[in-house]
Motif scaffolding. Structure first.
Motif, PDB file in Angstrom:
ATOM      1  N   TYR A  50      30.307 -17.019  -9.117  1.00  0.00           N
ATOM      2  CA  TYR A  50      29.109 -16.450  -8.684  1.00  0.00           C
ATOM      3  C   TYR A  50      29.446 -15.848  -7.476  1.00  0.00           C
ATOM      4  CZ  TYR A  50      25.746 -18.204 -12.146  1.00  0.00           C
ATOM      5  OH  TYR A  50      25.273 -18.155 -13.731  1.00  0.00           O
ATOM      6  N   ALA A  51      31.325 -15.916  -7.309  1.00  0.00           N
ATOM      7  CA  ALA A  51      31.065 -15.337  -6.139  1.00  0.00           C
ATOM      8  C   ALA A  51      31.423 -13.802  -5.897  1.00  0.00           C
ATOM      9  CB  ALA A  51      32.783 -16.417  -5.455  1.00  0.00           C
ATOM     10  N   CYS A  52      31.527 -13.201  -7.269  1.00  0.00           N
ATOM     11  CA  CYS A  52      31.607 -11.904  -7.188  1.00  0.00           C
ATOM     12  C   CYS A  52      29.431 -11.275  -7.438  1.00  0.00           C
ATOM     13  CB  CYS A  52      31.847 -11.212  -9.297  1.00  0.00           C
ATOM     14  SG  CYS A  52      31.256 -11.794  -9.932  1.00  0.00           S
ATOM     15  N   LEU A  53      28.769 -12.610  -7.231  1.00  0.00           N
ATOM     16  CA  LEU A  53      27.729 -11.407  -7.151  1.00  0.00           C
ATOM     17  C   LEU A  53      27.121 -10.539  -6.076  1.00  0.00           C
ATOM     18  CD1 LEU A  53      25.877 -14.574  -8.505  1.00  0.00           C
ATOM     19  CD2 LEU A  53      26.418 -12.709  -9.774  1.00  0.00           C
ATOM     20  N   ASN A  58      34.310  -8.722  -4.921  1.00  0.00           N
ATOM     21  CA  ASN A  58      35.363  -8.489  -6.330  1.00  0.00           C
ATOM     22  C   ASN A  58      35.398  -9.695  -6.974  1.00  0.00           C
ATOM     23  OD1 ASN A  58      35.655  -5.479  -6.128  1.00  0.00           O
ATOM     24  ND2 ASN A  58      37.267  -5.911  -4.363  1.00  0.00           N
ATOM     25  N   CYS A  59      35.916  -9.870  -8.002  1.00  0.00           N
ATOM     26  CA  CYS A  59      36.225 -11.071  -8.885  1.00  0.00           C
ATOM     27  C   CYS A  59      37.386 -12.011  -7.828  1.00  0.00           C
ATOM     28  CB  CYS A  59      36.256 -11.436 -10.186  1.00  0.00           C
ATOM     29  SG  CYS A  59      36.934 -12.720 -11.207  1.00  0.00           S
ATOM     30  N   MET A  60      37.327 -13.602  -7.599  1.00  0.00           N
ATOM     31  CA  MET A  60      38.094 -13.835  -7.013  1.00  0.00           C
ATOM     32  C   MET A  60      39.512 -14.264  -8.411  1.00  0.00           C
ATOM     33  SD  MET A  60      36.861 -14.807  -4.623  1.00  0.00           S
ATOM     34  CE  MET A  60      37.517 -15.907  -3.605  1.00  0.00           C
ATOM     35  N   ILE A  61      39.431 -14.097  -9.049  1.00  0.00           N
ATOM     36  CA  ILE A  61      40.550 -14.181 -10.104  1.00  0.00           C
ATOM     37  C   ILE A  61      41.121 -12.684 -10.068  1.00  0.00           C
ATOM     38  CG2 ILE A  61      40.962 -14.784 -12.736  1.00  0.00           C
ATOM     39  CD1 ILE A  61      38.723 -16.010 -13.569  1.00  0.00           C
ATOM     40  N   SER A  62      42.738 -13.495 -10.026  1.00  0.00           N
ATOM     41  CA  SER A  62      43.822 -12.440  -9.516  1.00  0.00           C
ATOM     42  C   SER A  62      44.919 -12.354 -11.427  1.00  0.00           C
ATOM     43  CB  SER A  62      44.227 -12.434  -8.777  1.00  0.00           C
ATOM     44  OG  SER A  62      45.800 -12.063  -8.994  1.00  0.00           O
ATOM     45  N   ARG A  99      33.661 -11.953 -17.904  1.00  0.00           N
ATOM     46  CA  ARG A  99      33.881 -11.533 -16.901  1.00  0.00           C
ATOM     47  C   ARG A  99      32.872 -10.183 -16.391  1.00  0.00           C
ATOM     48  NH1 ARG A  99      39.429 -13.041 -15.428  1.00  0.00           N
ATOM     49  NH2 ARG A  99      38.744 -11.619 -13.577  1.00  0.00           N
ATOM     50  N   LEU A 100      32.683  -9.455 -17.145  1.00  0.00           N
ATOM     51  CA  LEU A 100      31.570  -7.884 -15.711  1.00  0.00           C
ATOM     52  C   LEU A 100      30.448  -7.932 -15.583  1.00  0.00           C
ATOM     53  CD1 LEU A 100      31.304  -5.398 -19.796  1.00  0.00           C
ATOM     54  CD2 LEU A 100      33.350  -6.131 -17.672  1.00  0.00           C
ATOM     55  N   ILE A 101      30.312  -9.230 -15.205  1.00  0.00           N
ATOM     56  CA  ILE A 101      28.997 -10.225 -14.437  1.00  0.00           C
ATOM     57  C   ILE A 101      29.809  -9.431 -13.403  1.00  0.00           C
ATOM     58  CG2 ILE A 101      30.627 -12.212 -14.513  1.00  0.00           C
ATOM     59  CD1 ILE A 101      27.772 -13.291 -13.508  1.00  0.00           C
ATOM     60  N   ALA A 102      30.929  -9.569 -12.612  1.00  0.00           N
ATOM     61  CA  ALA A 102      31.984  -9.116 -11.949  1.00  0.00           C
ATOM     62  C   ALA A 102      31.437  -7.986 -11.164  1.00  0.00           C
ATOM     63  CB  ALA A 102      32.975  -9.159 -11.260  1.00  0.00           C
ATOM     64  N   VAL A 103      31.048  -6.788 -11.891  1.00  0.00           N
ATOM     65  CA  VAL A 103      31.146  -4.846 -11.395  1.00  0.00           C
ATOM     66  C   VAL A 103      29.274  -4.913 -12.505  1.00  0.00           C
ATOM     67  CG1 VAL A 103      33.110  -4.739 -12.147  1.00  0.00           C
ATOM     68  CG2 VAL A 103      31.468  -4.409 -14.358  1.00  0.00           C
ATOM     69  N   MET A 104      28.865  -6.166 -12.151  1.00  0.00           N
ATOM     70  CA  MET A 104      26.961  -5.689 -12.723  1.00  0.00           C
ATOM     71  C   MET A 104      26.568  -4.657 -11.158  1.00  0.00           C
ATOM     72  SD  MET A 104      24.149  -8.340 -14.075  1.00  0.00           S
ATOM     73  CE  MET A 104      25.225  -9.391 -13.660  1.00  0.00           C
ATOM     74  N   ALA A 105      26.410  -5.154 -10.029  1.00  0.00           N
ATOM     75  CA  ALA A 105      26.194  -4.259  -9.241  1.00  0.00           C
ATOM     76  C   ALA A 105      27.072  -3.136  -8.932  1.00  0.00           C
ATOM     77  CB  ALA A 105      26.592  -5.623  -7.484  1.00  0.00           C
ATOM     78  N   ASN A 106      27.963  -2.772  -9.802  1.00  0.00           N
ATOM     79  CA  ASN A 106      28.571  -1.562  -9.129  1.00  0.00           C
ATOM     80  C   ASN A 106      29.064  -1.082 -10.363  1.00  0.00           C
ATOM     81  OD1 ASN A 106      29.640  -2.206  -6.533  1.00  0.00           O
ATOM     82  ND2 ASN A 106      31.084  -3.564  -6.994  1.00  0.00           N
ATOM     83  N   SER A 107      27.719  -0.960 -11.295  1.00  0.00           N
ATOM     84  CA  SER A 107      28.220  -0.401 -12.836  1.00  0.00           C
ATOM     85  C   SER A 107      28.199   1.006 -12.250  1.00  0.00           C
ATOM     86  CB  SER A 107      26.620  -1.074 -13.896  1.00  0.00           C
ATOM     87  OG  SER A 107      25.613  -0.493 -13.091  1.00  0.00           O
ATOM     88  N   ARG A 108      27.589   1.578 -11.319  1.00  0.00           N
ATOM     89  CA  ARG A 108      27.226   2.592 -11.216  1.00  0.00           C
ATOM     90  C   ARG A 108      28.817   3.730 -11.517  1.00  0.00           C
ATOM     91  NH1 ARG A 108      25.786   0.580  -6.721  1.00  0.00           N
ATOM     92  NH2 ARG A 108      27.176   0.768  -4.551  1.00  0.00           N
ATOM     93  N   GLU A 109      29.631   3.259 -11.063  1.00  0.00           N
ATOM     94  CA  GLU A 109      31.504   3.629 -10.670  1.00  0.00           C
ATOM     95  C   GLU A 109      31.794   3.877 -12.677  1.00  0.00           C
ATOM     96  OE1 GLU A 109      33.506   0.339  -9.286  1.00  0.00           O
ATOM     97  OE2 GLU A 109      32.590   0.933  -7.061  1.00  0.00           O
ATOM     98  N   PHE A 110      30.912   2.949 -14.206  1.00  0.00           N
ATOM     99  CA  PHE A 110      31.373   3.263 -15.426  1.00  0.00           C
ATOM    100  C   PHE A 110      30.170   4.345 -15.753  1.00  0.00           C
ATOM    101  CE2 PHE A 110      33.017  -0.453 -13.588  1.00  0.00           C
ATOM    102  CZ  PHE A 110      33.917   0.026 -13.720  1.00  0.00           C
TER     103      PHE A 110
END
Length: 283
Positions: A50-53, A58-62, A99-110
């Motif tokens: 939940y670090a990406c919320l 952004n997601c912590m996984i590289s 993994r798309l939980i990482a972009v939930m708050a920024n979904s407007r970009e898509f």
């Protein structure tokens, strides 16, 4: 215009790849075309940290997820095809979706990019929820799923049939022609009027709930058969409002855990003594 094809099948020149290439080839020459083979990407499983919320995180996984998302952002439209594995989509779809939980708050970009999908299954009646899983992948990114197709084809190359390829070309046309006639794999069944899913729960009372977008409705007899009347109130799970709400709820879960972690650690601690793990030699 740039159209990105995503192939979720490990087979070289498998049916999913052929369908994506047929769709891309049918588009006008001036369309910029690109493809990504999802199983070849190095994308790890979600760790539920939940670090990406928060919106600015952004997601912590590289790994290759950032590469994939950037390519989708750059595209104007997306084609997504997956093979069906034991009633579901290929593993790469599920791994990325988690993994798309990482972009939930920024979904407007898509948001708003048109998308068409294709699922290929091998045995009649074993299509399962592959179509829904593939379409949900697109909807979690707020892509606009304007058409989809399902094909029963077990061996690589079986989709190379005139009727199947013609449907694929019609599907691709949905991406560039606003007036194109709809193409959908769900036309012959009762489906959700909100997201198009055929995965519906029907209660003895006649109440209906869509397992995918959570839309509610009621089963009605119409003289010749049955129809479902869906409620039109409230936002839906795949709307930007619905995703934002889900993000807020998960942040509350995270805050609750932080506030109660000592007590939760106390509850978990006794289970640490149960050590029945099987470890492979050399690991």
């Amino acid at each position: 215009m740039k159209v990105l094809g995503l192939v979720a099948s490990p087979r070289k020149l498998g049916n999913s790849e052929i369908l994506v290439k047929e769709m891309l080839a049918s588009l006008p020459a001036e369309v910029d075309k690109a493809m990504i083979h999802l199983p070849s990407l190095q994308i790890e499983a979600c760790k539920a940290c939940y670090a990406c919320l928060p919106e600015d995180k952004n997601c912590m996984i590289s790994d290759d997820l950032a590469f994939l998302l950037e390519r989708i952002k750059e595209a104007d439209a997306v084609i997504l095809a997956s093979a069906c594995y034991f009633l579901g989509s290929h593993t790469s779809i599920k791994t990325i979706t988690d993994r798309l939980i990482a972009v939930m708050a920024n979904s407007r970009e898509f948001s708003g990019k048109k998308c068409v999908t294709a699922t290929v299954y091998g045995i009649p009646g074993w299509d399962g929820y592959a179509r829904e899983a593939v379409n949900n992948f697109a909807r979690f990114l707020h892509l606009d799923v304007v058409g989809d197709m399902q094909v029963q084809a077990a061996s690589p190359g079986e989709v190379v049939e005139p009727e199947i390829l013609a449907t694929a070309r019609k599907l691709a046309n949905q991406l560039i022609d606003p007036a194109a006639a709809p193409v959908s794999a769900a036309e012959a069944v009762l489906a959700c009027q909100v997201c198009g899913s055929s995965m519906l729960q029907v209660r003895p009372s006649g109440q209906v709930r869509c397992s995918m977008c959570n839309a509610g409705g009621e089963l009605k007899a119409d003289g010749e058969g049955y129809t479902i009347v869906f409620e039109k109130t409230g936002h839906r799970r795949f709307s930007q409002e619905g995703m934002a709400e889900h993000g807020r709820l998960l942040e509350e879960v995270k805050k609750s855990y932080i506030a109660n972690r000592q007590e939760l650690f106390r509850r978990r601690k006794p289970y640490d003594a149960y050590d029945w793990w099987v470890v492979r030699e050399g690991k």
